[in-house]
Design a protein around this motif. Structure first.
Motif, mmCIF file in Angstrom:
data_model
loop_
_atom_site.group_PDB
_atom_site.id
_atom_site.type_symbol
_atom_site.label_atom_id
_atom_site.label_comp_id
_atom_site.label_asym_id
_atom_site.label_seq_id
_atom_site.Cartn_x
_atom_site.Cartn_y
_atom_site.Cartn_z
ATOM 1 N N ALA A 8 0.776 -1.172 0.275
ATOM 2 C CA ALA A 8 -0.071 0.278 -0.362
ATOM 3 C C ALA A 8 0.301 1.199 0.153
ATOM 4 O O ALA A 8 0.809 2.114 -0.384
ATOM 5 C CB ALA A 8 -0.710 0.213 1.320
ATOM 6 N N ASP A 9 1.753 0.823 0.765
ATOM 7 C CA ASP A 9 2.994 2.804 0.951
ATOM 8 C C ASP A 9 3.921 2.396 -0.039
ATOM 9 O O ASP A 9 5.068 3.842 0.029
ATOM 10 C CB ASP A 9 3.468 3.131 2.576
ATOM 11 N N LYS A 10 4.466 1.595 -0.129
ATOM 12 C CA LYS A 10 5.092 1.460 -1.544
ATOM 13 C C LYS A 10 6.921 1.583 -0.913
ATOM 14 O O LYS A 10 7.303 1.749 -1.188
ATOM 15 C CB LYS A 10 4.960 1.940 -2.647
ATOM 16 N N GLN A 11 6.847 0.987 0.337
ATOM 17 C CA GLN A 11 7.960 1.786 1.016
ATOM 18 C C GLN A 11 8.607 0.160 1.488
ATOM 19 O O GLN A 11 8.078 -0.935 1.477
ATOM 20 C CB GLN A 11 6.943 1.850 2.542
ATOM 21 N N LEU A 12 10.288 0.165 1.371
ATOM 22 C CA LEU A 12 10.462 -0.987 1.766
ATOM 23 C C LEU A 12 11.827 -0.986 2.995
ATOM 24 O O LEU A 12 12.397 0.296 3.309
ATOM 25 C CB LEU A 12 11.974 -1.348 0.490
ATOM 26 N N ALA A 13 11.653 -2.382 4.022
ATOM 27 C CA ALA A 13 11.669 -1.861 4.923
ATOM 28 C C ALA A 13 12.725 -3.015 4.943
ATOM 29 O O ALA A 13 13.368 -3.805 4.730
ATOM 30 C CB ALA A 13 11.167 -2.210 6.068
ATOM 31 N N PHE A 14 14.388 -2.588 6.548
ATOM 32 C CA PHE A 14 14.534 -3.811 6.155
ATOM 33 C C PHE A 14 14.559 -4.312 7.680
ATOM 34 O O PHE A 14 15.077 -3.054 8.619
ATOM 35 C CB PHE A 14 16.584 -3.615 6.110
ATOM 36 N N LYS A 15 14.508 -5.578 7.991
ATOM 37 C CA LYS A 15 14.629 -6.192 9.848
ATOM 38 C C LYS A 15 15.102 -6.792 9.752
ATOM 39 O O LYS A 15 16.258 -7.378 9.572
ATOM 40 C CB LYS A 15 13.247 -7.018 9.629
ATOM 41 N N LEU A 16 15.773 -6.625 11.190
ATOM 42 C CA LEU A 16 17.206 -7.579 11.567
ATOM 43 C C LEU A 16 16.096 -8.090 12.502
ATOM 44 O O LEU A 16 15.735 -7.338 13.748
ATOM 45 C CB LEU A 16 18.386 -6.575 12.352
#
Length: 188
Positions: free
Chosen positions: A10-18
């Motif tokens: 929906a937001d077209k956002q990329l997140a990186f998770k550790l």
């Protein structure tokens, strides 16, 4: 350390998770999760350190898991300017194999956080999940389907709120629907 990319459709956002989890023999568990949104630059994290006991046996490849009860400290941070306050964290988890073997499992989790100064709940949550695995779906693919309910009971609310969720996972890729949002993940 486990790492993954999360893409919100929906937001077209990329997140990186550790994510990292360390468990010692006497039952001490330390767990940390961190998220970095590559569009907004926002960093958020959750850290937990708890003592836990297992009631029941760990049977390899059975699907069922012993009841785990834990108490400890939890810190949740989403704002760099404000120092997060440690909370008292309580948790329980149990998995039950519904048929022979580990393919179909019903998992129940519940956890709550308490502010040690006010001695009031700051969070009360539960998850009930049914999952089924198809090992060897194709020559190189395993498929796992999960569906369930997230239940949250906000402080001051008269009733808990239940929201459905679903996950389709193929080895490293997954499509998630949770809290009325759809996102893709890729585990590195």
């Amino acid at each position: 350390m486990e790492t993954s990319f999360h893409y919100d459709l929906a937001d077209k956002q990329l997140a990186f998770k550790l994510r990292e989890k360390l468990t010692s023999k006497p039952g001490l568990e330390m767990k940390g999760n961190g998220w970095f949104n590559t569009v907004t630059g926002k960093l958020s994290y959750v850290g937990t350190c708890k003592a836990q006991v297992k009631i029941g046996k760990d049977v390899k490849d059975a699907g069922s898991s012993p009841l785990k009860l834990g108490v400890g400290v939890r810190v949740v941070g989403a704002d760099v300017k404000n120092q997060p306050k440690p909370q008292i964290h309580m948790a329980a988890k149990k998995g039950i194999s519904l048929f022979d073997g580990p393919r179909t499992v019903l998992t129940a989790k519940a956890w709550a956080d308490v502010d040690p100064q006010t001695q009031k709940f700051t969070a009360r949550n539960a998850t009930l999940k049914l999952s089924h695995k198809w090992l060897g779906f194709t020559k190189r693919q395993d498929i796992k389907l999960s569906a369930g309910l997230d239940v949250s009971w906000a402080p001051g609310a008269r009733e808990p709120k239940a929201t459905p969720f679903g996950v389709v996972r193929e080895n490293n890729w997954a499509l998630h629907y949770r809290a009325n949002r759809t996102y893709l993940t890729y585990d590195l």
